[in-house]
Design an enzyme around this catalytic site. Structure first.
Site, PDB file in Angstrom:
ATOM      1  N   LYS A  96       0.803  -1.232   0.000  1.00 16.60           N
ATOM      2  CA  LYS A  96       0.000   0.000   0.000  1.00 16.60           C
ATOM      3  C   LYS A  96       0.834   1.280   0.000  1.00 16.60           C
ATOM      4  O   LYS A  96       0.263   2.373  -0.067  1.00 16.60           O
ATOM      5  CB  LYS A  96      -0.878   0.029   1.264  1.00 16.60           C
ATOM      6  CG  LYS A  96      -2.097  -0.857   1.216  1.00 16.60           C
ATOM      7  CD  LYS A  96      -3.352  -0.027   1.017  1.00 16.60           C
ATOM      8  CE  LYS A  96      -4.523  -0.770   0.513  1.00 16.60           C
ATOM      9  NZ  LYS A  96      -5.291  -1.634   1.159  1.00 16.60           N
ATOM     10  N   GLU A  97       2.163   1.160   0.125  1.00 11.65           N
ATOM     11  CA  GLU A  97       2.966   2.361   0.337  1.00 11.65           C
ATOM     12  C   GLU A  97       2.739   3.458  -0.695  1.00 11.65           C
ATOM     13  O   GLU A  97       2.497   4.615  -0.325  1.00 11.65           O
ATOM     14  CB  GLU A  97       4.459   2.004   0.423  1.00 11.65           C
ATOM     15  CG  GLU A  97       4.881   1.365   1.733  1.00 11.65           C
ATOM     16  CD  GLU A  97       4.596  -0.119   1.822  1.00 11.65           C
ATOM     17  OE1 GLU A  97       3.849  -0.635   0.968  1.00 11.65           O
ATOM     18  OE2 GLU A  97       5.112  -0.765   2.741  1.00 11.65           O
TER      19      GLU A  97
END
Ligand code: ACO
Length: 260
Positions: free
Chosen positions: A147-148
């Site tokens: 998800k970064e």
């Protein structure tokens, strides 16, 4: 219970537990009420577990308590309130990040085999922790997601190299930039899981794998991991030479054992 130089309070702040049973160390992510969200203390304490691992530990299992392996970084770190007892997130220099990466890097050491036992969500830093391990045994409810980039940052907890090594650059790019979820079937297909089992069987499957690894002579296991880990960076000639070196040393050792 305190272990070595790490106090009970430090384990608590880190949301971790450590149990060492002979040749097997089990690290449990133990903040289930926050889906095992990770903080700076978690990563620093993981690094110290690596530094203080008792001699004789040959296998390290990393598992999560509760419904998820890990929901990644504690999102409160991105807020003005932060997390009690933790540093503020930004701005930070590379040395700061290096200290956090140390929490994951040691899991690739040649003297141990690390196994991530992953169930439920493994998001961001949680996905990268699974990638930091040598092997991944996953439950059929697993949900990996990087998800970064969706949060405006890059994956920086050592995960990009193993991800690319396993799935290749195009798939890694697609997974990171879409932040989409990879479920168990696809994880197995992509090589993100060595084994997929029903959730209820995860512990047993990991125990069986640990037993199989421990049945191999310690120096043989170390030599095998060292050899295979070096392979992607070697030419065929270099790798063949490495095989010869490792084998000659092992044969000498085996001959010594037989004659004594
Ligand atoms: N940081 C802080 N708290 C968290 C986190 C997190 N990453 N994830 C979950 N929690 C907390 C929730 O706020 C909630 O707290 P509350 O009970 O006080 O409301 C509790 O954990 C349970 O979470 P739910 O969302 O209710 O649990 P559910 O099982 O329905 O969903 C899921 C789990 C999918 C993991 C969801 O919590 C989620 O999306 N979390 C955020 C994931 C994320 O974006 N992580 C950052 C990745 S990037 C990186 O790691 C660098």
């Amino acid at each position: 219970m305190a272990d070595g130089s790490i106090t009970h309070a430090e384990f608590e702040q880190a949301g971790l537990r450590l149990a060492v049973d002979g040749a097997v160390a089990t690290i449990t992510l133990a903040r289930p009420e926050r889906r095992n969200a990770l903080t700076f203390s978690t990563w620093r304490t993981l690094a110290r577990i690596g530094d203080t691992l008792p001699d004789g530990v040959r296998v390290v299992v990393v598992r999560g308590e509760g419904p998820a392996f890990s929901a990644g970084i504690d999102l409160r770190l991105f807020t003005a309130e932060g997390v009690p007892g933790e540093d503020a997130l930004a701005p930070r220099d590379e040395e700061f990040i290096h200290g956090l990466q140390a929490g994951y890097l040691w899991l690739r050491r040649p003297d141990i085999v690390s196994i991530a036992a992953v169930h439920g969500h493994a998001i961001g830093g949680g996905f990268q922790l699974a990638l930091a391990c040598d092997l991944r045994v996953v439950a059929d409810d697993v949900k990996f997601a990087m998800k970064e980039p969706a949060l405006g940052i890059v994956p920086d907890l050592t995960g990009t190299k193993p991800l690319v090594d396993i799935v290749g650059v195009p798939r890694a790019l697609e997974l990171c930039l879409t932040a989409r979820t990879v479920f168990a079937d696809e994880a197995a297909r992509l090589g993100l899981a060595e084994l997929v089992v029903p959730v209820a069987d995860l512990g047993k499957a990991v125990d069986d794998l640990v037993a199989a690894i421990l049945a191999v002579r310690p120096t043989t296991a170390v030599a095998t991991k060292r050899l295979l880990r070096a392979a992607p960076g070697n030419t065929l000639e270099e790798q063949s030479a490495a095989e010869r070196r490792e084998q000659v040393a092992l044969l000498r050792e085996l001959a010594g054992e037989q004659s004594s």
